[in-house]
Scaffold this active site. Structure first.
Site, PDB file in Angstrom:
ATOM      1  N   LYS A  79      42.737  33.813  48.362  1.00 34.91           N
ATOM      2  CA  LYS A  79      42.733  34.703  46.699  1.00 34.91           C
ATOM      3  C   LYS A  79      41.720  34.537  46.320  1.00 34.91           C
ATOM      4  O   LYS A  79      40.979  33.237  46.464  1.00 34.91           O
ATOM      5  CB  LYS A  79      44.256  33.474  45.959  1.00 34.91           C
ATOM      6  N   SER A 154      50.491  35.005  39.865  1.00 31.77           N
ATOM      7  CA  SER A 154      49.244  36.450  40.170  1.00 31.77           C
ATOM      8  C   SER A 154      48.919  35.732  41.183  1.00 31.77           C
ATOM      9  O   SER A 154      47.779  36.660  41.604  1.00 31.77           O
ATOM     10  CB  SER A 154      48.154  34.666  39.548  1.00 31.77           C
ATOM     11  N   SER A 178      52.598  30.972  41.006  1.00 28.94           N
ATOM     12  CA  SER A 178      51.459  31.665  41.223  1.00 28.94           C
ATOM     13  C   SER A 178      51.559  32.267  42.521  1.00 28.94           C
ATOM     14  O   SER A 178      51.254  32.878  43.243  1.00 28.94           O
ATOM     15  CB  SER A 178      49.910  32.038  40.159  1.00 28.94           C
TER      16      SER A 178
END
Lengths: 481, 101
Positions: A79, A154, A178
């Site tokens: 990420k 996210s 997330s």
């Protein structure tokens, strides 16, 4: 080589048997990315040359007969709020451009030591604020199960990369859901470890008392392998725990005490998800588990407490983006205050601004006691609910999300509707316990099978059992994707 | 609950963010509704409850004085992380002194 059928454990075995080389494996994923990622947009940056070079090192080790580390040659995605040395880092925001990471996050250093090949950096909602990746400054990610829908967020890029066979496993971060929510939306496994279990050194801080890094993968075994590679104490993160990381051991469902919080089946839950999760629980019961309804009395207040604590910490953490240190800087202004304000206006998108404003409000003089202090007291009560629950049960189970993956734009105009996506996941972060989302079935919509996630919550630092339980549940549920 | 335009502008000042007219009017509506949502906590009895102060109950995470740390990064690498640096290796930032006020 069919990458759709590969797992982490299977790929390491394939390398050992010399079915394929690490370079071939990495090239297969790079080819898949160049073929399909223009449609999914899971990556913000692909590090082709660096990935091939690290794969070559693994192949050299194999040729020399060296013992293969746990993730040898495994193509992984990270990420883009986690630092990988020499690669750009955006955190989904314009305000950091053109930042290049000057060091590896501890989790990345550990992945590299374990032999993993880092393919690139994945898309996310700006500064990990959102539940759909629609808040990314670089455009949204599509859900590989249905490209007209969001992948969740996210960590939507990491989840989509794993679900779309564009990485064998990935790292995400989870502040209020997330990792688990995008895992649920894309039909993969995602785990948020106990707060303090995984080092946050090198993670762009969103809400420091809630953030944790964790793995996303195609199955529980792979999730456990990545988790074990990154977990454990780190001298660069004073909140990381010195407790030893235990190896997950096989667990039997016979006699396992599963608590089902009744508050997680209330108003707002899509009845089709309720039915899917209850059908899974029935299967576990048939296999010998003792399933009992329990109560988390403060579950209803968790989201409100979260939307005070989180923005408060966000407003403090994002204060460092002032145009002076790194990234984007606006043109010199008349006063230094104007320079800060203009830089932050142009660098931040709407959601970080909204949360910074909210956080500044709840921390400001005269409101601190009514909001922030009150929320931290309620947080204690939420934590106690879990302490009480784990006196009687081994794990808790319920839906990860109230709905299946929604179409683009469905919630982006109403912040509160988007925040309600996290209703079953935030209490876990507020209390620090570990939790995992496991695909437990699908719901048919417009001719597509949309994944449903089962959230399995464990007790503090009990990831070994959480992973063991998840693995046996996965085998009882059988193949879903 | 409502939030006056004046309070909102003051808040933006405190947060060091310039907000355009469109954003001000948007937040004028959104922030009060979010504050109403979180106000649900006011009805939870919390007398004598000790507030949580962080993500962990660890206190004073100490290490031995003699422990030696490897440097976190090469100064040369650090330069690449900054927008600008000069030939002597100094990091160049915008001036913060010498403004009119």
């Amino acid at each position: 080589m069919r990458i759709e059928a590969l797992t982490v454990a299977g790929a390491v075995e394939g390398l050992r048997r010399k079915d394929f080389s690490a370079v071939e494996l990495t090239n297969a994923y790079l080819a898949a990315i160049s073929r399909r990622d223009h449609e999914i947009h899971s990556y913000l940056f692909v590090a082709e040359e660096i990935a091939r070079a690290s794969a070559k090192i693994v192949d050299r080790g194999i040729a020399e007969g060296l013992p293969l580390p746990a993730l040898a040659g495994i193509p992984m995605a990270v990420k883009d709020n986690i630092l990988v040395k020499d690669l750009p880092l955006t955190s989904g925001s314009r305000i950091l451009e053109p930042y290049i990471a000057s060091y590896d996050a501890t989790v990345v250093a550990r992945l590299k030591t374990a032999g993993a090949v880092i393919l690139g950096k994945t898309n996310l909602d700006e500064f990990a604020m959102g539940s759909s990746t629609e808040n990314s400054a670089f455009g949204p990610t599509q859900n590989p199960r249905d490209t007209s829908r969001v992948p969740g967020g996210s960590s939507g890029g990491s989840a989509a990369a794993v679900a779309g066979d564009l990485a064998l496993a990935a790292l995400g971060s989870d502040t209020g859901g997330s990792i688990r929510q995008p895992a649920a939306f894309t039909g993969v496994v995602g785990m948020k470890p106990t707060y303090g279990r995984v080092s946050r050194h090198g993670l762009v801080a969103m809400a420091s008392s809630l953030d944790q890094i964790g793995p996303l993968a195609k199955n529980v075994e792979d999730t456990a392998l990545v988790y074990q590679a990154v977990a454990g104490h780190d001298r660069y993160d004073a909140t990381s725990s010195e407790k030893p990381v235990e190896t997950p051991s096989p667990v039997s469902l016979a006699g396992l005490r599963i608590g089902v919080p009744k508050e997680y089946f209330g108003q707002g839950l899509d009845p089709r998800l309720s039915d899917t999760v209850r059908a899974a629980l029935k299967k576990f019961e048939t296999a010998g588990a003792r399933v009992a309804e329990i109560s988390l009395p403060h579950a209803a207040e968790a989201l409100a407490a979260y939307y005070i604590v989180m923005p408060a910490e966000v407003s403090a953490n994002l204060a460092r983006f002032d145009g002076l240190r790194y990234g984007f800087a606006s043109a010199p202004s008349k006063t230094i205050l104007d320079f800060y304000k203009d830089t932050r206006d142009r660098g931040f998108g709407a959601e970080p601004k909204r949360r910074i404003m909210m956080g500044t409000y709840v921390l400001s003089h005269g409101y601190y006691d009514a909001y922030y202090l009150k929320a931290q007291k309620v947080r204690r009560l939420i934590r106690r609910d879990f302490e009480d629950a784990f006196k009687d049960v081994d794990v808790l189970m319920g839906p990860t999300t109230p709905s299946v993956a929604f179409p683009f734009g469905a919630k982006s105009s109403d912040p509160l509707a988007m925040y309600l996506e996290d209703i079953y996941t935030v209490a876990v972060n507020l209390s620090g316990v570990p939790a995992l989302s496991l695909p437990c079935g699908t719901v048919a919509e417009a001719g597509r099978a949309l994944p449903v996630g089962l959230q399995i919550i464990g007790s503090w630092f009990d990831e070994a059992r959480l992973l063991g339980v998840s693995k046996v549940c996965e085998s009882v549920l059988g193949k879903i994707f | 609950m409502s939030l006056s335009r004046e309070s909102l502008e003051h808040l933006a000042d405190l947060a060091r963010i310039h907000l355009a007219e469109g954003e001000l009017s948007r937040f004028e509506k959104e922030l009060p509704s979010l504050l109403d949502f979180v106000a649900a906590l006011q009805s939870v009895p919390t007398d004598a409850v000790i507030p949580v102060t962080g993500g962990t109950d660890l206190t004073n995470s100490l290490r031995r004085d003699k422990e030696v740390f490897a440097p976190l990064g090469d100064p040369e690498d650090l330069r690449t992380a900054f927008s600008n640096s000069d030939e002597r290796g100094y990091l160049v930032v915008s001036k913060i002194f010498g403004y009119e006020d």
